[in-house]
Design an enzyme around this catalytic site. Structure first.
Site, PDB file in Angstrom:
ATOM      1  N   TYR A 104       0.849  -1.188   0.000  1.00  0.00           N
ATOM      2  CA  TYR A 104       0.000   0.000   0.000  1.00  0.00           C
ATOM      3  C   TYR A 104       0.885   1.238   0.000  1.00  0.00           C
ATOM      4  O   TYR A 104       1.517   1.563   1.012  1.00  0.00           O
ATOM      5  CB  TYR A 104      -0.915  -0.020   1.231  1.00  0.00           C
ATOM      6  CG  TYR A 104      -1.914   1.100   1.260  1.00  0.00           C
ATOM      7  CD1 TYR A 104      -3.140   0.969   0.607  1.00  0.00           C
ATOM      8  CD2 TYR A 104      -1.642   2.290   1.923  1.00  0.00           C
ATOM      9  CE1 TYR A 104      -4.076   1.999   0.612  1.00  0.00           C
ATOM     10  CE2 TYR A 104      -2.558   3.327   1.942  1.00  0.00           C
ATOM     11  CZ  TYR A 104      -3.772   3.176   1.279  1.00  0.00           C
ATOM     12  OH  TYR A 104      -4.685   4.190   1.289  1.00  0.00           O
TER      13      TYR A 104
ATOM     14  N   GLN B  62       1.298   4.906  -0.037  1.00  0.00           N
ATOM     15  CA  GLN B  62       0.705   6.229   0.160  1.00  0.00           C
ATOM     16  C   GLN B  62       1.761   7.285   0.462  1.00  0.00           C
ATOM     17  O   GLN B  62       1.971   8.201  -0.303  1.00  0.00           O
ATOM     18  CB  GLN B  62      -0.345   6.186   1.265  1.00  0.00           C
ATOM     19  CG  GLN B  62      -0.966   7.558   1.559  1.00  0.00           C
ATOM     20  CD  GLN B  62      -2.201   7.461   2.440  1.00  0.00           C
ATOM     21  OE1 GLN B  62      -3.157   6.764   2.116  1.00  0.00           O
ATOM     22  NE2 GLN B  62      -2.179   8.129   3.567  1.00  0.00           N
TER      23      GLN B  62
ATOM     24  N   ARG C  84      15.083 -11.417  40.833  1.00  0.00           N
ATOM     25  CA  ARG C  84      16.326 -10.671  41.024  1.00  0.00           C
ATOM     26  C   ARG C  84      16.422 -10.091  42.435  1.00  0.00           C
ATOM     27  O   ARG C  84      15.480  -9.457  42.904  1.00  0.00           O
ATOM     28  CB  ARG C  84      16.356  -9.530  39.998  1.00  0.00           C
ATOM     29  CG  ARG C  84      17.565  -8.626  40.088  1.00  0.00           C
ATOM     30  CD  ARG C  84      17.402  -7.484  39.089  1.00  0.00           C
ATOM     31  NE  ARG C  84      18.428  -6.478  39.237  1.00  0.00           N
ATOM     32  CZ  ARG C  84      18.271  -5.204  38.928  1.00  0.00           C
ATOM     33  NH1 ARG C  84      17.111  -4.773  38.438  1.00  0.00           N
ATOM     34  NH2 ARG C  84      19.261  -4.353  39.082  1.00  0.00           N
TER      35      ARG C  84
ATOM     36  N   ARG D  20       7.353   1.913  39.781  1.00  0.00           N
ATOM     37  CA  ARG D  20       7.710   1.945  38.363  1.00  0.00           C
ATOM     38  C   ARG D  20       6.928   0.912  37.557  1.00  0.00           C
ATOM     39  O   ARG D  20       6.720   1.109  36.363  1.00  0.00           O
ATOM     40  CB  ARG D  20       9.216   1.680  38.197  1.00  0.00           C
ATOM     41  CG  ARG D  20      10.078   2.797  38.733  1.00  0.00           C
ATOM     42  CD  ARG D  20      11.518   2.358  38.912  1.00  0.00           C
ATOM     43  NE  ARG D  20      12.243   2.268  37.648  1.00  0.00           N
ATOM     44  CZ  ARG D  20      13.540   1.953  37.566  1.00  0.00           C
ATOM     45  NH1 ARG D  20      14.236   1.699  38.655  1.00  0.00           N
ATOM     46  NH2 ARG D  20      14.143   1.898  36.398  1.00  0.00           N
TER      47      ARG D  20
ATOM     48  N   THR E 143       3.858   7.244  15.622  1.00  0.00           N
ATOM     49  CA  THR E 143       3.972   8.126  14.457  1.00  0.00           C
ATOM     50  C   THR E 143       2.956   7.785  13.371  1.00  0.00           C
ATOM     51  O   THR E 143       2.332   8.660  12.799  1.00  0.00           O
ATOM     52  CB  THR E 143       5.405   8.061  13.890  1.00  0.00           C
ATOM     53  OG1 THR E 143       6.336   8.364  14.935  1.00  0.00           O
ATOM     54  CG2 THR E 143       5.605   9.037  12.752  1.00  0.00           C
TER      55      THR E 143
ATOM     56  N   GLU F  43      -0.443   5.905  11.465  1.00  0.00           N
ATOM     57  CA  GLU F  43      -1.900   5.952  11.706  1.00  0.00           C
ATOM     58  C   GLU F  43      -2.285   7.247  12.420  1.00  0.00           C
ATOM     59  O   GLU F  43      -3.131   7.256  13.313  1.00  0.00           O
ATOM     60  CB  GLU F  43      -2.359   4.741  12.544  1.00  0.00           C
ATOM     61  CG  GLU F  43      -2.300   3.410  11.834  1.00  0.00           C
ATOM     62  CD  GLU F  43      -3.344   3.274  10.732  1.00  0.00           C
ATOM     63  OE1 GLU F  43      -4.424   3.902  10.837  1.00  0.00           O
ATOM     64  OE2 GLU F  43      -3.063   2.561   9.752  1.00  0.00           O
TER      65      GLU F  43
ATOM     66  N   ASP G 119      -0.001  10.886  13.516  1.00  0.00           N
ATOM     67  CA  ASP G 119       0.995  11.276  14.513  1.00  0.00           C
ATOM     68  C   ASP G 119       0.295  11.601  15.825  1.00  0.00           C
ATOM     69  O   ASP G 119      -0.761  12.242  15.846  1.00  0.00           O
ATOM     70  CB  ASP G 119       1.759  12.511  14.017  1.00  0.00           C
ATOM     71  CG  ASP G 119       2.664  13.092  15.089  1.00  0.00           C
ATOM     72  OD1 ASP G 119       3.818  12.647  15.156  1.00  0.00           O
ATOM     73  OD2 ASP G 119       2.202  13.947  15.862  1.00  0.00           O
TER      74      ASP G 119
END
Lengths: 698, 698
Positions: free
Chosen positions: A153, A155, A325, A355, A444, A446, A448
């Protein structure tokens, strides 16, 4: 050259890691979970899909073309060659095993690496299905379904990505010959980034400006043959190739193509919607374009569901490794194992929990919102077929914001999990590095992620103006106008929480998110409408408003999805998910605290309560951490990670994988003779050492 | 097999990009700068260094071993082999050209890729210089300086990174033979991640637990021969190799090593500080260990200076490309070029400015702080040599926070710049992908960025308690106790700003940062000391407090550095830098807004002013954007980026680099015969097409 046998494979001595052993640790983690993992797994996927998943997994785990063991060591040429083999085998397997589309999707999901044919299934076939006439279906779609033609495709161009209307490639209709002439007028008009075009495809959907009798009708799609079906050579008038190495996706032959007055027949113009009359070049306009927005919602719902998997994968690896760990003895709270003080599992450090645990919560949030989006997509499609477009605008606006927010969140989550794995997160054997590289384009493509927020904010502004002017009828109220309306009834209200526990009430959290999104929308509209600010100058705030709305959507869907699931889930599983929802809300609020404080709905004291609540939820969720990632049921084949193995044999796996490093196939590097020996032997010439080295001399 | 010539190189047609042309655009940008770029360049680097820089650049640009043109296409084996060649040539060049250490550092900076010998210069030589006796210098350092022995630094193990005290490798002194026996007792005790060890080194500094007469004295350094000097084979008792592929740094042979009761002589124990008596194994304690903290400050000052370059590099690429790249016509404010409306340069969109211009400001902030740290390091070294340790604690605490904050900021800045380049940011030709990969370990090594914040916060807490108890004498006041003291004089003060312009006064900004850091420290101490919270449970807040202090340090050094430079700079350059300082302060404040609001020093209205100020500063800085990155004077050889070239020939460069992609060396991919032909020719068998393809049939 070496006078000894240099082909000695590297083997680690047969030693155990320092305990506690990973498998025993993870078994203990699983034993202390407060809910049944399998129940949650079945709730998310359904038994039918899980059976299918196991069946497909068993097939491809035993297929050499799907073997992942070389994945982390190969250069690009080898990787592309292997990806081609997988593509070929995939076509055969689908036929042999009579796989449905869903089965093939599962196989591709598990293989977890795009390949030259990916865009053939992902974009070429869907375009041919949706945009062709019956005649074109016979000519293009039928052979394409059998891979007798292979497509891509085309584009984006070298000079144009986001701005489709700015594409430069032209397709000029020649009335006399009933042909189109495809042409690339400048260097920047080269099609660029096109997956599958570099080496694989013999056809391309080419988006080109339609020129009819000298008039430019803007970009339209053409199905164009680009390589010979006989021997795969590029056809005359075409320059085509691979665009070169990328940050990730190096198993795909993203390509470029330029056309030099390249003629194609009239039938190449995809004519389901717009049409070009033969001979005269008269343009026949397409019907309502709104229908294509529905497809966009579908694509984005699947992206959100994909974010769920992305976060689940990253969290599975990081959580399991963090349980295995150990680092430092926590003097204030020493860990005992078999009656001895041992180092603390890093998962028991508050910072490590902070986190990682919210990332699991984000994965569950995406599951509930993705599911809701798919439900709304189906409802909307049915509505639109009946001529009812009421759902579309809200759905489309939310889907823009969700694509933007969730993919950004996924990239951040993957990287946070990688860093939370310490040094070994940087090894490819963690599985997180290549995953990050391949996932990254989602922010980025589909749309930005910054540009997309403008669509959401534009819709919010429109809804706000309508509600504020009392122009929204009660029957037309939807989720968005609903909370904007509510806000306008009492724009000075304050959060009623007096202690951290008050935020455990989902409505208290939700109200804060509603108020924040609405007040930010109001302020934005005020600046645009009353203060004469330009749209461009407001784009930073626009991105924030979109985020505020979208985070509300995520939290709201999480909470209502849970409420709806009450009858399907045991109370212990319900409680575990409830903690996830609260953690998602509380952590998100904390991350975006400034917005809530600026809106003055929350006071600085209440901000402190939310921080306390988040920490409290972390310790509540901690015992379930391993079970919550296990519930996503991501198999070792899929993870392909030394750190994330189900059995916790982290160090055994790291060393086994290091043994396979090609540099270790020879005892002494090939570079020795040229680059090391001359330097070192100068020392011998100076008489510093004899024989094997200095030690012999000592 | 192909019956035609398949070895046809891919060549793009000779076409120009759609205008405005990149070189003309950048020339126009440079012409509109408000200050003299070269003046700023000289201010930062000094003429002597710039001359040196040019000299070295000229040499290596013409050295085949330093050629970068293959860099983005190679697999790991080729990259390591090339890195070895560069290392060898570097040794020769330094001799031929009589390069100083600074010259060699410049060459390595410009080459911008670590290699197998990097840790020989970076860690092996410095350790030998600092930690050896004279006898050891003769034995190890002298040949090492000539590369007659090649070394590495083996500290971290498979199971231990951050926690050096937890290392497992042992070095047991054998009184009878006067030897040490190095041994790896478990799989996790394998040394791991050691740069240069995998293939290059024949010696290693090994950190091992010193065991004397059955007693464990903890980790100590040994210089150990590991490979034969005759033929480079690993010595008996040693298992050594490469740890495998990593996210980046794949030109380095990070290695592992395990020892099986490996004997080394007494002289291998590095004995400048601690000593082991021969024969008896008696331990002689080292003197004050504080001296080594000074070295750490030096390393970290250089990391901060490195962050300056990292951000400058990323911003140079993104800013230049954003000036050249056009996307969309901004209808509200259309751009004219040669009297025609053309698409707007993306650099003119507010969001793009918001994403990038603060990164330039961060680069300048790091320049001023790095310079100040180096000055303080020198002052402190002189002080310590005179027995005065007063500067050390503050310097060490700030350096921990700075290493943590600045490297995190750098990674974020590189990635933000990459994303701001849109799709092409994902191409390796951007130069940003590989840069990100190689830079990333900075957030983990030399102290994990989360763990490091604890050092800063611990010091802040100590200072706060002392100041609050009136125990800090006025003569002992330093930067930190100074602002804590000031805060305690008036802990309820409010920011006096009444409009956005008030924040243009640097003191107004600085006071906000001071108040925030001090009030957060106070709250932290209160929770630890009065509310009985454990250190572990407070680590999230601890990281925030460290960040608050460190951002204050950065802003403060920026502003005072500028004040000190008044006499050296023209007023236009001064103004440009002043805008940078204000943008750094205002943007940072905005990013961390919640802290300022929670401290109640800033009101929600003032938060709005700061947002407005940031936008205002963006448009002030915009005309200087290209000049501000030009001033860093990073040559094209260093950037190696199609997007960041000085001349703006972005698209010409992208296509030239794509022509070099190895997949384009053949017209038809090698995978065609096996993976494509059987599928496509099935269509021929079905009679769908003849000859070249369907088009022939139509």
């Amino acid at each position: 050259m070496a006078t000894f046998n240099n082909n000695v494979p590297t083997k680690f001595p047969k030693l155990d890691p320092k305990g506690p052993a990973g498998d025993i640790v993870l078994a203990a983690e699983r034993a202390k979970a407060t809910f049944n993992t399998q129940e949650l797994t079945k709730f998310m996927y359904g038994e039918e899909w899980l059976d299918r998943f196991s069946r497909v997994l068993e097939v491809i785990e035993n297929e050499p073309a799907f073997d992942k063991s070389n994945r982390y060591y190969q250069g690009r040429n080898e990787r592309v060659a292997d990806a081609f083999k997988k593509d070929k085998r995939m076509v055969e397997l689908a036929r042999e095993k009579k796989w449905t589309d869903v089965d093939s999707q599962i196989a591709n999901f598990l293989y977890d690496q795009s390949s030259p044919f990916s865009l053939h299934s992902g974009m070429f076939l869907p375009t041919l299905k949706n945009q062709t006439t019956d005649e074109q279906k016979k000519l293009f779609l039928e052979p394409a379904l059998k891979h007798q033609i292979i497509g891509c495709y085309a584009q984006t161009e070298l000079g144009h990505g986001s701005n489709v209307q700015g594409l430069e490639t032209t397709a000029t209709y020649i009335n006399e010959t009933n042909e189109f002439e495809i042409h690339s007028p400048t260097l920047t008009s080269s099609k660029w980034w096109i997956g599958g075009l570099g080496k694989a495809a013999n056809h391309a959907i080419v988006m080109a400006r339609l020129i009819l009798n000298g008039k430019d009708f803007g970009p339209h799609p053409f199905c164009v043959q680009i390589r010979s079906l006989e021997d795969h050579r590029p056809l005359k008038g075409i320059t085509v190739g691979d665009i070169g190495p990328k940050f990730g996706f190096n198993t795909v032959d993203n390509g470029f193509i330029m056309f030099d007055h390249y003629r194609i027949p009239h039938i190449s113009f995809l004519a389901r919607y717009a049409q070009v009359k033969q001979g005269t070049g008269e343009y026949v306009r397409p019907p309502n374009a709104k229908l294509s927005y529905g497809t966009m919602v579908f694509v984005r719902a699947n992206i959100v569901m994909g974010v769920r998997f992305a976060l689940a994968k990253a969290a599975t690896i990081a959580i399991r490794y963090s349980a295995v760990r150990n680092q430092f003895v926590d003097a204030a709270n020493p860990r005992k194992w078999e009656n001895k003080v041992v180092e603390t599992a890093v998962l028991d450090y508050t910072m490590q929990q902070y986190r990682m645990l919210p990332i699991i919560a984000q994965a569950y949030a995406c599951f509930f919102t993705g599911r809701e989006m798919l439900r709304l997509y189906n409802e909307n499609q049915a509505n639109m077929n009946a001529g009812n477009f009421t759902l579309l605008a809200d759905l489309h606006a939310s889907s823009s914001g969700l694509k933007s927010l969730c993919t950004t969140m996924a990239v951040q989550g993957i990287e946070d999990c990688r860093r939370a794995c310490g040094g070994h997160g940087y090894s490819m054997f963690s599985g997180l590095g290549s995953f990050y590289q391949d996932y990254l384009p989602n922010v980025t493509w589909e749309g930005d992620n910054y540009v997309l927020t403008q669509q959401t904010a534009r819709y919010l502004g429109k809804q706000f103006r309508s509600v504020a002017a009392n122009k929204t009828k009660e029957s037309d109220m939807n989720f968005t106008s609903g909370y904007l309306y509510e806000y306008l009834q009492n724009p000075n209200s304050k959060c009623p929480a007096v202690e951290a526990a008050d935020f455990m009430n989902p409505e208290v959290l939700l109200n804060a998110f509603r108020f924040r999104a609405a007040s930010m929308t109001q302020k934005l509209v005020h600046q645009l409408d009353n203060q004469g600010k330009s749209w461009n100058s407001m784009t930073v705030e626009i991105a924030r408003v979109s985020k505020a709305h979208t985070q509300l959507v995520l939290l709201s869907n999480f909470i209502s999805g849970l409420q709806a699931a009450r009858s399907d889930l045991s109370s212990s599983t319900m409680q575990a998910l409830r903690n996830m929802a609260l953690l998602f809300g509380s952590h998100t609020l904390e991350q975006e605290l400034a917005d809530f404080l600026v809106s003055q709905y929350l006071s600085p004291d209440q901000a402190g309560m939310v921080k306390d609540l988040t920490l409290d939820l972390l310790s509540k969720v901690r015992p379930d951490a391993v079970a919550l990632v296990d519930a996503f049921a991501l198999p070792d084949y899929y993870l392909h990670s030394a750190l994330g193995r189900y059995d916790g044999k982290v160090y055994e796996s790291m060393t086994e994988m290091a043994e396979q490093e090609p540099l270790n196939h020879k005892l002494v590097t090939d570079s020795y003779e040229e680059c090391i020996k001359p330097l070192v032997h100068a020392g011998k010439a100076e008489g510093r050492w004899k024989g094997e080295g200095m030690q012999a001399k000592l």
